[in-house]
Write a protein that holds these residues in place. Structure first.
Motif, PDB file in Angstrom:
ATOM      1  N   GLN A   1       9.651  18.856  -3.526  1.00 50.57           N
ATOM      2  CA  GLN A   1       8.549  19.792  -3.558  1.00 50.57           C
ATOM      3  C   GLN A   1       8.071  20.074  -2.137  1.00 50.57           C
ATOM      4  OE1 GLN A   1       8.416  16.621  -4.314  1.00 50.57           O
ATOM      5  NE2 GLN A   1       6.430  15.706  -3.839  1.00 50.57           N
ATOM      6  N   VAL A   2       7.291  21.127  -2.016  1.00 48.20           N
ATOM      7  CA  VAL A   2       6.790  21.511  -0.706  1.00 48.20           C
ATOM      8  C   VAL A   2       5.722  20.519  -0.249  1.00 48.20           C
ATOM      9  CG1 VAL A   2       5.557  23.280   0.591  1.00 48.20           C
ATOM     10  CG2 VAL A   2       7.252  23.955  -1.105  1.00 48.20           C
ATOM     11  N   GLN A   3       5.870  20.079   0.991  1.00 48.08           N
ATOM     12  CA  GLN A   3       4.859  19.207   1.588  1.00 48.08           C
ATOM     13  C   GLN A   3       4.517  19.706   2.981  1.00 48.08           C
ATOM     14  OE1 GLN A   3       6.253  15.040   1.312  1.00 48.08           O
ATOM     15  NE2 GLN A   3       4.522  14.717  -0.062  1.00 48.08           N
ATOM     16  N   LEU A   4       3.241  19.767   3.254  1.00 49.09           N
ATOM     17  CA  LEU A   4       2.727  20.096   4.588  1.00 49.09           C
ATOM     18  C   LEU A   4       1.821  18.959   5.012  1.00 49.09           C
ATOM     19  CD1 LEU A   4       1.810  23.856   3.978  1.00 49.09           C
ATOM     20  CD2 LEU A   4       3.885  22.958   5.030  1.00 49.09           C
ATOM     21  N   VAL A   5       2.137  18.340   6.134  1.00 47.77           N
ATOM     22  CA  VAL A   5       1.388  17.171   6.569  1.00 47.77           C
ATOM     23  C   VAL A   5       0.858  17.409   7.985  1.00 47.77           C
ATOM     24  CG1 VAL A   5       1.439  14.704   6.996  1.00 47.77           C
ATOM     25  CG2 VAL A   5       2.812  15.674   5.142  1.00 47.77           C
ATOM     26  N   GLU A   6      -0.467  17.506   8.082  1.00 51.11           N
ATOM     27  CA  GLU A   6      -1.098  17.716   9.385  1.00 51.11           C
ATOM     28  C   GLU A   6      -1.346  16.397  10.094  1.00 51.11           C
ATOM     29  OE1 GLU A   6      -3.113  20.730   6.511  1.00 51.11           O
ATOM     30  OE2 GLU A   6      -2.500  18.633   6.505  1.00 51.11           O
ATOM     31  N   SER A   7      -1.368  16.454  11.396  1.00 55.00           N
ATOM     32  CA  SER A   7      -1.702  15.297  12.219  1.00 55.00           C
ATOM     33  C   SER A   7      -2.252  15.778  13.547  1.00 55.00           C
ATOM     34  CB  SER A   7      -0.478  14.402  12.442  1.00 55.00           C
ATOM     35  OG  SER A   7       0.541  15.119  13.125  1.00 55.00           O
ATOM     36  N   GLY A   8      -2.845  14.847  14.308  1.00 62.91           N
ATOM     37  CA  GLY A   8      -3.313  15.181  15.644  1.00 62.91           C
ATOM     38  C   GLY A   8      -4.810  15.362  15.776  1.00 62.91           C
ATOM     39  N   GLY A   9      -5.525  15.310  14.648  1.00 61.68           N
ATOM     40  CA  GLY A   9      -6.962  15.436  14.726  1.00 61.68           C
ATOM     41  C   GLY A   9      -7.604  14.205  15.344  1.00 61.68           C
ATOM     42  N   CYS A  22       1.804  20.224  12.183  1.00 64.43           N
ATOM     43  CA  CYS A  22       1.967  20.335  10.732  1.00 64.43           C
ATOM     44  C   CYS A  22       3.457  20.234  10.433  1.00 64.43           C
ATOM     45  CB  CYS A  22       1.393  21.644  10.237  1.00 64.43           C
ATOM     46  SG  CYS A  22       1.756  22.029   8.501  1.00 64.43           S
ATOM     47  N   ALA A  23       3.862  19.133   9.840  1.00 62.33           N
ATOM     48  CA  ALA A  23       5.264  18.916   9.503  1.00 62.33           C
ATOM     49  C   ALA A  23       5.531  19.429   8.094  1.00 62.33           C
ATOM     50  CB  ALA A  23       5.601  17.436   9.598  1.00 62.33           C
ATOM     51  N   ALA A  24       6.507  20.312   7.976  1.00 64.14           N
ATOM     52  CA  ALA A  24       6.812  20.932   6.694  1.00 64.14           C
ATOM     53  C   ALA A  24       8.121  20.401   6.122  1.00 64.14           C
ATOM     54  CB  ALA A  24       6.903  22.452   6.855  1.00 64.14           C
ATOM     55  N   SER A  25       8.155  20.251   4.808  1.00 62.14           N
ATOM     56  CA  SER A  25       9.378  19.861   4.116  1.00 62.14           C
ATOM     57  C   SER A  25       9.390  20.503   2.739  1.00 62.14           C
ATOM     58  CB  SER A  25       9.480  18.340   3.997  1.00 62.14           C
ATOM     59  OG  SER A  25       8.394  17.829   3.261  1.00 62.14           O
ATOM     60  N   TRP A 119      -0.678  24.198   0.838  1.00 61.11           N
ATOM     61  CA  TRP A 119      -1.643  23.710   1.820  1.00 61.11           C
ATOM     62  C   TRP A 119      -1.398  22.243   2.120  1.00 61.11           C
ATOM     63  CZ3 TRP A 119      -5.615  26.826   3.797  1.00 61.11           C
ATOM     64  CH2 TRP A 119      -5.737  28.099   3.209  1.00 61.11           C
ATOM     65  N   GLY A 120      -1.697  21.854   3.353  1.00 62.19           N
ATOM     66  CA  GLY A 120      -1.687  20.447   3.687  1.00 62.19           C
ATOM     67  C   GLY A 120      -2.986  19.781   3.254  1.00 62.19           C
ATOM     68  N   GLN A 121      -3.079  18.499   3.520  1.00 71.14           N
ATOM     69  CA  GLN A 121      -4.252  17.738   3.101  1.00 71.14           C
ATOM     70  C   GLN A 121      -5.384  17.832   4.116  1.00 71.14           C
ATOM     71  OE1 GLN A 121      -1.761  16.403   4.724  1.00 71.14           O
ATOM     72  NE2 GLN A 121      -2.780  15.187   6.305  1.00 71.14           N
ATOM     73  N   GLY A 122      -5.077  18.322   5.309  1.00 71.24           N
ATOM     74  CA  GLY A 122      -6.094  18.521   6.327  1.00 71.24           C
ATOM     75  C   GLY A 122      -6.187  17.373   7.310  1.00 71.24           C
ATOM     76  N   THR A 123      -6.662  17.679   8.505  1.00 70.59           N
ATOM     77  CA  THR A 123      -6.904  16.673   9.525  1.00 70.59           C
ATOM     78  C   THR A 123      -8.262  16.964  10.167  1.00 70.59           C
ATOM     79  OG1 THR A 123      -5.984  15.565  11.494  1.00 70.59           O
ATOM     80  CG2 THR A 123      -5.684  17.952  11.370  1.00 70.59           C
TER      81      THR A 123
END
Length: 129
Positions: A1-9, A22-25, A119-123
């Motif tokens: 499934q589509v995953q968007l994972v944010e980081s860096g906040g 934002c790493a997408a898969s 959408w990602g989960q947010g950072t």
């Protein structure tokens, strides 16, 4: 499934910089325009920036224009947001999202949350004064 994972906040002083990723898969990343949105406490989610599939075309909200830069690396399936000259009013949860339209042009509604389907989960980004 589509995953968007944010980081860096994180927490930064006013005038400082952060770079969000934002790493997408689970999707063909290079075929989708991508956007960044943010949501401050008690406020609606708002558009920050969008980038075309190739990375050539970008748009920004007036509040971040000249300070933020969106970019993407299609080989790494990663979206970025370089944030400079941060202000306390930039404090928010930042989300990356996949656009459900193909062309980033005026009139495409790129600023509407309804035109993004994943959408990602947010950072969290917090800017202290």
């Amino acid at each position: 499934q589509v995953q968007l994972v944010e980081s860096g906040g994180g927490l930064v002083q006013a005038g400082g910089s952060l770079r969000l990723s934002c790493a997408a898969s689970g999707l063909t990343f290079s075929r989708s325009p991508m956007g960044w949105f943010r949501q401050a406490p008690g406020k609606e989610r708002e558009f920050v920036s969008v980038i075309s599939r190739s990375g050539v075309t970008t748009y920004y909200s007036d509040s971040v224009k000249g300070r933020f830069t969106i970019s993407r690396d299609n080989a790494k399936n990663t979206l970025y947001l370089q944030m400079n000259s941060l202000k306390p009013e930039d404090t928010a949860v930042y989300y990356c999202a996949r656009a459900n339209f193909l062309l980033v042009v005026e009139g495409s509604g790129y600023y509407r949350t309804s035109n993004y389907d994943y959408w990602g989960q947010g950072t969290q980004v917090t800017v202290s004064s």
